[in-house]
Scaffold this motif. Structure first.
Motif, PDB file in Angstrom:
ATOM      1  N   GLU A  53     -13.547   5.690  -5.706  1.00 47.75           N
ATOM      2  CA  GLU A  53     -12.293   5.878  -4.972  1.00 47.75           C
ATOM      3  C   GLU A  53     -11.363   4.679  -5.185  1.00 47.75           C
ATOM      4  OE1 GLU A  53     -11.524   8.498  -2.755  1.00 47.75           O
ATOM      5  OE2 GLU A  53     -13.376   9.527  -3.325  1.00 47.75           O
ATOM      6  N   LEU A  54     -11.913   3.490  -5.080  1.00 46.85           N
ATOM      7  CA  LEU A  54     -11.104   2.268  -5.172  1.00 46.85           C
ATOM      8  C   LEU A  54     -10.712   1.924  -6.602  1.00 46.85           C
ATOM      9  CD1 LEU A  54     -13.065   0.197  -2.535  1.00 46.85           C
ATOM     10  CD2 LEU A  54     -10.736   1.112  -2.283  1.00 46.85           C
ATOM     11  N   GLU A  55     -11.491   2.380  -7.561  1.00 50.05           N
ATOM     12  CA  GLU A  55     -11.148   2.161  -8.969  1.00 50.05           C
ATOM     13  C   GLU A  55      -9.911   2.966  -9.364  1.00 50.05           C
ATOM     14  OE1 GLU A  55     -12.338   0.287 -11.641  1.00 50.05           O
ATOM     15  OE2 GLU A  55     -13.564  -0.838 -10.227  1.00 50.05           O
ATOM     16  N   ASP A  56      -9.629   4.028  -8.642  1.00 46.62           N
ATOM     17  CA  ASP A  56      -8.468   4.881  -8.902  1.00 46.62           C
ATOM     18  C   ASP A  56      -7.196   4.133  -8.507  1.00 46.62           C
ATOM     19  OD1 ASP A  56      -6.446   6.799  -8.955  1.00 46.62           O
ATOM     20  OD2 ASP A  56      -7.613   8.298  -7.873  1.00 46.62           O
ATOM     21  N   GLU A  57      -6.326   3.893  -9.472  1.00 47.79           N
ATOM     22  CA  GLU A  57      -5.105   3.118  -9.231  1.00 47.79           C
ATOM     23  C   GLU A  57      -4.180   3.762  -8.210  1.00 47.79           C
ATOM     24  OE1 GLU A  57      -3.218   2.159 -12.936  1.00 47.79           O
ATOM     25  OE2 GLU A  57      -4.970   1.086 -13.663  1.00 47.79           O
ATOM     26  N   SER A  58      -4.323   5.055  -7.966  1.00 44.44           N
ATOM     27  CA  SER A  58      -3.470   5.725  -6.980  1.00 44.44           C
ATOM     28  C   SER A  58      -3.988   5.562  -5.546  1.00 44.44           C
ATOM     29  CB  SER A  58      -3.318   7.210  -7.312  1.00 44.44           C
ATOM     30  OG  SER A  58      -4.545   7.888  -7.142  1.00 44.44           O
ATOM     31  N   ASN A  59      -5.177   5.003  -5.401  1.00 40.60           N
ATOM     32  CA  ASN A  59      -5.725   4.784  -4.061  1.00 40.60           C
ATOM     33  C   ASN A  59      -4.891   3.734  -3.327  1.00 40.60           C
ATOM     34  OD1 ASN A  59      -7.565   3.242  -2.063  1.00 40.60           O
ATOM     35  ND2 ASN A  59      -8.728   5.110  -2.490  1.00 40.60           N
ATOM     36  N   ASP A  60      -4.591   3.978  -2.059  1.00 45.04           N
ATOM     37  CA  ASP A  60      -3.767   3.064  -1.262  1.00 45.04           C
ATOM     38  C   ASP A  60      -4.338   1.654  -1.176  1.00 45.04           C
ATOM     39  OD1 ASP A  60      -1.949   5.080  -0.754  1.00 45.04           O
ATOM     40  OD2 ASP A  60      -2.764   5.537   1.246  1.00 45.04           O
ATOM     41  N   HIS A  61      -5.649   1.519  -1.365  1.00 41.88           N
ATOM     42  CA  HIS A  61      -6.294   0.214  -1.199  1.00 41.88           C
ATOM     43  C   HIS A  61      -6.803  -0.368  -2.519  1.00 41.88           C
ATOM     44  CE1 HIS A  61      -5.762   1.013   2.970  1.00 41.88           C
ATOM     45  NE2 HIS A  61      -6.350   2.178   2.806  1.00 41.88           N
ATOM     46  N   HIS A  62      -6.328   0.208  -3.622  1.00 37.20           N
ATOM     47  CA  HIS A  62      -6.739  -0.256  -4.949  1.00 37.20           C
ATOM     48  C   HIS A  62      -6.403  -1.741  -5.159  1.00 37.20           C
ATOM     49  CE1 HIS A  62      -7.486  -0.243  -9.263  1.00 37.20           C
ATOM     50  NE2 HIS A  62      -6.294  -0.789  -9.427  1.00 37.20           N
ATOM     51  N   ASP A  63      -5.199  -2.155  -4.785  1.00 38.64           N
ATOM     52  CA  ASP A  63      -4.799  -3.547  -5.009  1.00 38.64           C
ATOM     53  C   ASP A  63      -5.646  -4.514  -4.178  1.00 38.64           C
ATOM     54  OD1 ASP A  63      -2.892  -2.802  -6.864  1.00 38.64           O
ATOM     55  OD2 ASP A  63      -1.247  -2.809  -5.414  1.00 38.64           O
ATOM     56  N   LEU A  64      -5.958  -4.140  -2.956  1.00 37.11           N
ATOM     57  CA  LEU A  64      -6.821  -4.973  -2.111  1.00 37.11           C
ATOM     58  C   LEU A  64      -8.206  -5.086  -2.743  1.00 37.11           C
ATOM     59  CD1 LEU A  64      -7.445  -6.534   0.483  1.00 37.11           C
ATOM     60  CD2 LEU A  64      -7.810  -4.317   1.628  1.00 37.11           C
ATOM     61  N   TYR A  65      -8.732  -3.984  -3.209  1.00 37.63           N
ATOM     62  CA  TYR A  65     -10.018  -3.971  -3.895  1.00 37.63           C
ATOM     63  C   TYR A  65      -9.983  -4.850  -5.143  1.00 37.63           C
ATOM     64  CZ  TYR A  65     -13.519  -1.905  -7.085  1.00 37.63           C
ATOM     65  OH  TYR A  65     -14.533  -1.697  -7.997  1.00 37.63           O
ATOM     66  N   ARG A  66      -8.931  -4.732  -5.929  1.00 36.73           N
ATOM     67  CA  ARG A  66      -8.817  -5.537  -7.150  1.00 36.73           C
ATOM     68  C   ARG A  66      -8.801  -7.037  -6.837  1.00 36.73           C
ATOM     69  NH1 ARG A  66     -10.244  -3.442 -11.784  1.00 36.73           N
ATOM     70  NH2 ARG A  66      -8.991  -4.990 -12.809  1.00 36.73           N
ATOM     71  N   ALA A  67      -8.282  -7.390  -5.671  1.00 33.56           N
ATOM     72  CA  ALA A  67      -8.217  -8.801  -5.287  1.00 33.56           C
ATOM     73  C   ALA A  67      -9.608  -9.398  -5.068  1.00 33.56           C
ATOM     74  CB  ALA A  67      -7.368  -8.964  -4.021  1.00 33.56           C
ATOM     75  N   VAL A  68     -10.617  -8.566  -4.790  1.00 29.92           N
ATOM     76  CA  VAL A  68     -11.965  -9.073  -4.507  1.00 29.92           C
ATOM     77  C   VAL A  68     -13.026  -8.472  -5.438  1.00 29.92           C
ATOM     78  CG1 VAL A  68     -11.480  -9.653  -2.101  1.00 29.92           C
ATOM     79  CG2 VAL A  68     -12.266  -7.349  -2.670  1.00 29.92           C
ATOM     80  N   ARG A  69     -12.600  -7.670  -6.364  1.00 26.67           N
ATOM     81  CA  ARG A  69     -13.518  -6.955  -7.246  1.00 26.67           C
ATOM     82  C   ARG A  69     -14.448  -7.878  -8.025  1.00 26.67           C
ATOM     83  NH1 ARG A  69     -14.049  -5.026 -12.234  1.00 26.67           N
ATOM     84  NH2 ARG A  69     -14.679  -2.876 -12.552  1.00 26.67           N
ATOM     85  N   ASP A  70     -13.977  -9.039  -8.420  1.00 27.23           N
ATOM     86  CA  ASP A  70     -14.809  -9.957  -9.201  1.00 27.23           C
ATOM     87  C   ASP A  70     -16.009 -10.473  -8.412  1.00 27.23           C
ATOM     88  OD1 ASP A  70     -13.141  -9.643 -11.368  1.00 27.23           O
ATOM     89  OD2 ASP A  70     -12.076 -11.527 -11.055  1.00 27.23           O
ATOM     90  N   ASP A  71     -15.942 -10.384  -7.087  1.00 25.20           N
ATOM     91  CA  ASP A  71     -17.038 -10.826  -6.228  1.00 25.20           C
ATOM     92  C   ASP A  71     -17.936  -9.664  -5.808  1.00 25.20           C
ATOM     93  OD1 ASP A  71     -16.126 -13.583  -6.059  1.00 25.20           O
ATOM     94  OD2 ASP A  71     -14.504 -12.817  -4.805  1.00 25.20           O
ATOM     95  N   ALA A  72     -17.679  -8.461  -6.354  1.00 24.34           N
ATOM     96  CA  ALA A  72     -18.352  -7.250  -5.884  1.00 24.34           C
ATOM     97  C   ALA A  72     -19.622  -6.933  -6.671  1.00 24.34           C
ATOM     98  CB  ALA A  72     -17.398  -6.060  -5.953  1.00 24.34           C
ATOM     99  N   SER A  73     -20.547  -6.322  -5.958  1.00 30.18           N
ATOM    100  CA  SER A  73     -21.765  -5.775  -6.545  1.00 30.18           C
ATOM    101  C   SER A  73     -22.123  -4.521  -5.751  1.00 30.18           C
ATOM    102  CB  SER A  73     -22.898  -6.801  -6.508  1.00 30.18           C
ATOM    103  OG  SER A  73     -23.138  -7.234  -5.185  1.00 30.18           O
ATOM    104  N   ALA A  74     -23.106  -3.784  -6.245  1.00 27.98           N
ATOM    105  CA  ALA A  74     -23.504  -2.544  -5.577  1.00 27.98           C
ATOM    106  C   ALA A  74     -25.018  -2.404  -5.596  1.00 27.98           C
ATOM    107  CB  ALA A  74     -22.869  -1.342  -6.271  1.00 27.98           C
ATOM    108  N   CYS A  75     -25.533  -1.745  -4.588  1.00 28.15           N
ATOM    109  CA  CYS A  75     -26.958  -1.444  -4.523  1.00 28.15           C
ATOM    110  C   CYS A  75     -27.315  -0.481  -5.649  1.00 28.15           C
ATOM    111  CB  CYS A  75     -27.291  -0.824  -3.165  1.00 28.15           C
ATOM    112  SG  CYS A  75     -29.019  -0.288  -3.044  1.00 28.15           S
TER     113      CYS A  75
END
Length: 118
Positions: A53-75
């Motif tokens: 959802e957040l990888e989609d550039e049309s998502n309202d929170h994409h830019d916020l996600y991109r601001a912290v994406r480098d610190d992200a990981s997933a189970c």
């Protein structure tokens, strides 16, 4: 210096879960903006569903996600269990499988991280 592990557990269903996601991303961003702090952002459980959802550039929170994406990981386990394996791989998000296929919260605590769940 602060060390925070922000864990997003909220799924993609409902307004309340969206609020938990946004609050978690904002919290991670606040720590990331301080050069003296360390932050880990982990998508776990149903929270892994947010990655496509957040990888989609049309998502309202994409830019916020991109601001912290480098610190992200997933189970690793939950990415499969919630059907987002391909999306996590396509996004290049690090997969964690330290404890029975899941991230090790104990290791985070042992490393001095304050664990914050959303």
């Amino acid at each position: 210096m602060s060390k925070a592990a922000v864990i997003i557990l909220a799924g993609t269903d409902g307004h309340a879960n969206l609020g938990r996601l946004v609050n978690g991303l904002e919290t991670a961003k606040e720590f990331a903006e301080n050069d003296d702090d360390e932050v880990e952002l982990i998508f776990d459980g149903a929270g892994t569903q947010w990655i496509p959802e957040l990888e989609d550039e049309s998502n309202d929170h994409h830019d916020l996600y991109r601001a912290v994406r480098d610190d992200a990981s997933a189970c690793d386990y939950c990415s499969g269990a919630f059907g987002v394996d391909d999306a996590v791989n396509d996004a290049g998000i690090v997969r964690l499988d330290d404890h029975d296929g899941h991230p090790s919260v104990r290791s985070l605590v042992d490393d001095g991280y304050e664990v914050l769940t959303f």
